[in-house]
Design an enzyme around this catalytic site. Sequence first.
Site, short mmCIF file in Angstrom:
data_model
loop_
_atom_site.label_atom_id
_atom_site.label_comp_id
_atom_site.label_asym_id
_atom_site.label_seq_id
_atom_site.Cartn_x
_atom_site.Cartn_y
_atom_site.Cartn_z
N GLU A 150 16.83 -58.61 -15.58
CA GLU A 150 16.90 -60.19 -15.34
C GLU A 150 16.37 -60.48 -14.05
O GLU A 150 16.70 -61.56 -13.61
CB GLU A 150 18.50 -60.69 -15.65
CG GLU A 150 19.30 -60.58 -14.46
CD GLU A 150 19.50 -59.18 -13.96
OE1 GLU A 150 20.14 -59.02 -12.75
OE2 GLU A 150 19.22 -58.17 -14.49
N HIS A 164 17.76 -53.78 -13.16
CA HIS A 164 17.93 -55.25 -13.54
C HIS A 164 16.82 -56.01 -14.31
O HIS A 164 15.69 -56.45 -13.82
CB HIS A 164 18.06 -56.14 -12.14
CG HIS A 164 19.56 -55.96 -11.77
ND1 HIS A 164 20.61 -56.74 -11.79
CD2 HIS A 164 19.60 -54.88 -10.45
CE1 HIS A 164 21.61 -56.21 -10.99
NE2 HIS A 164 21.05 -55.26 -10.27
N CYS A 180 23.29 -52.03 -14.40
CA CYS A 180 23.78 -51.95 -12.91
C CYS A 180 25.29 -51.43 -13.15
O CYS A 180 25.33 -50.21 -13.55
CB CYS A 180 23.57 -53.04 -12.20
SG CYS A 180 23.83 -52.87 -10.53
#
Length: 390
Positions: A344, A342, A252
């Site tokens: 995660e 992302h 990001c």
Amino acid sequence: MTAILVLEDGRTFRGEAYGAIGTTVGEAVFATGMTGYQETLTDPSYHRQVVVMTAPHVGNTGVNGEDDESRRMWVAGFVVRDPARRAANWRATGTLDDELVAQGVVGISGIDTRALTRHLRDRGSMRVGISSELTDPDELLARVTDSASMTGADLAPEVSTSEAYVVPAVGQKRFIIAALDLGIKTATPRYLAELGVETHVLPATATAADLLEHGPDGVFLSNGPGDPAVADYAVEAVRGVLDARRPLFGICFGNQILGRALGLGTYKLRFGHRGLNQPVLDRVSGTVRVTSHNHGFAVDAPLGRAVDTPYGRVEVSHVGLNDDVVEGLRCLDVPAFSVQFHPEAAAGPHDANPLFGRFVDLMAAEHDQPAGEHAVSPPPVVEHTTGEKS
């Protein structure tokens, strides 16, 4: 109690107060995720932004003490169409409305969020104000136009940790990394811990010397808010890591910082990418992943060829299929790579999760250790996801 929402261009929506009573201003953005509102609210990347939820019904699973992505809610304001009348989930410890009040987040409900989203798609992200105190739209508009723009905003130090801390590995410790906290989410070191990685999280203004002080096996650059064009401190730190040829992985905001460190430019997107359903092409493997995004800026790099930088050749590894935005970089001559999305992601999807394993493999290669299949399974629903996601 009634509330009003006024955009920078003067368009006004009237609705009902939701969350804290008061007045707030920020950048209006829309998020397309159907789930995961608690993770959205506590994602530091949303600092100083007023989030419009495109999902019409929000708050049905309440809130709990396990799904926060940071120590607090960071959004400047919250906009929903139809808030849940009560929480209905066995994991809920409270209602979303009460939590918004407790954390001072001003919101509005009962407006046509579809019309508002279409307006932002047509006109682009812009400043906005919400008030349950003011009744005159012109008075609120004056506050909006006096507020700061997201362009040129240096926000990472405002959301970063003030002191370094350590997240230990789960089971056998294989590697130690230094993570530059530009707005890191709790899920990131948790995933790395499952792969045997001990993460030392450092403040956003940490230098290259700070990151490399204890001889980490790798360096991680986190997500975060603001304009990457003004985060020169982070760019200089990353250049020091590249000079040391230490394995590096960024996501990001970290992708944008790596791009700048390599000599590439960044620019502001018209309305950004925010949601859980963004298709991205992995140009190396030829596969498509559905990914989670939250960014209003992007790296400016050519898609068709590798470019020469002070650190060797760099190519665009991932591209967004909706608009051809650069979604990842791969260094061909130094051990570094990054993605704009992302891996995660909570509340998902988990298509990009194996990228953490790729980072581990990169560190293993530097230590002449065997690489392996390091894909991490999504955390159990009972531990890390809200009931609405199951």
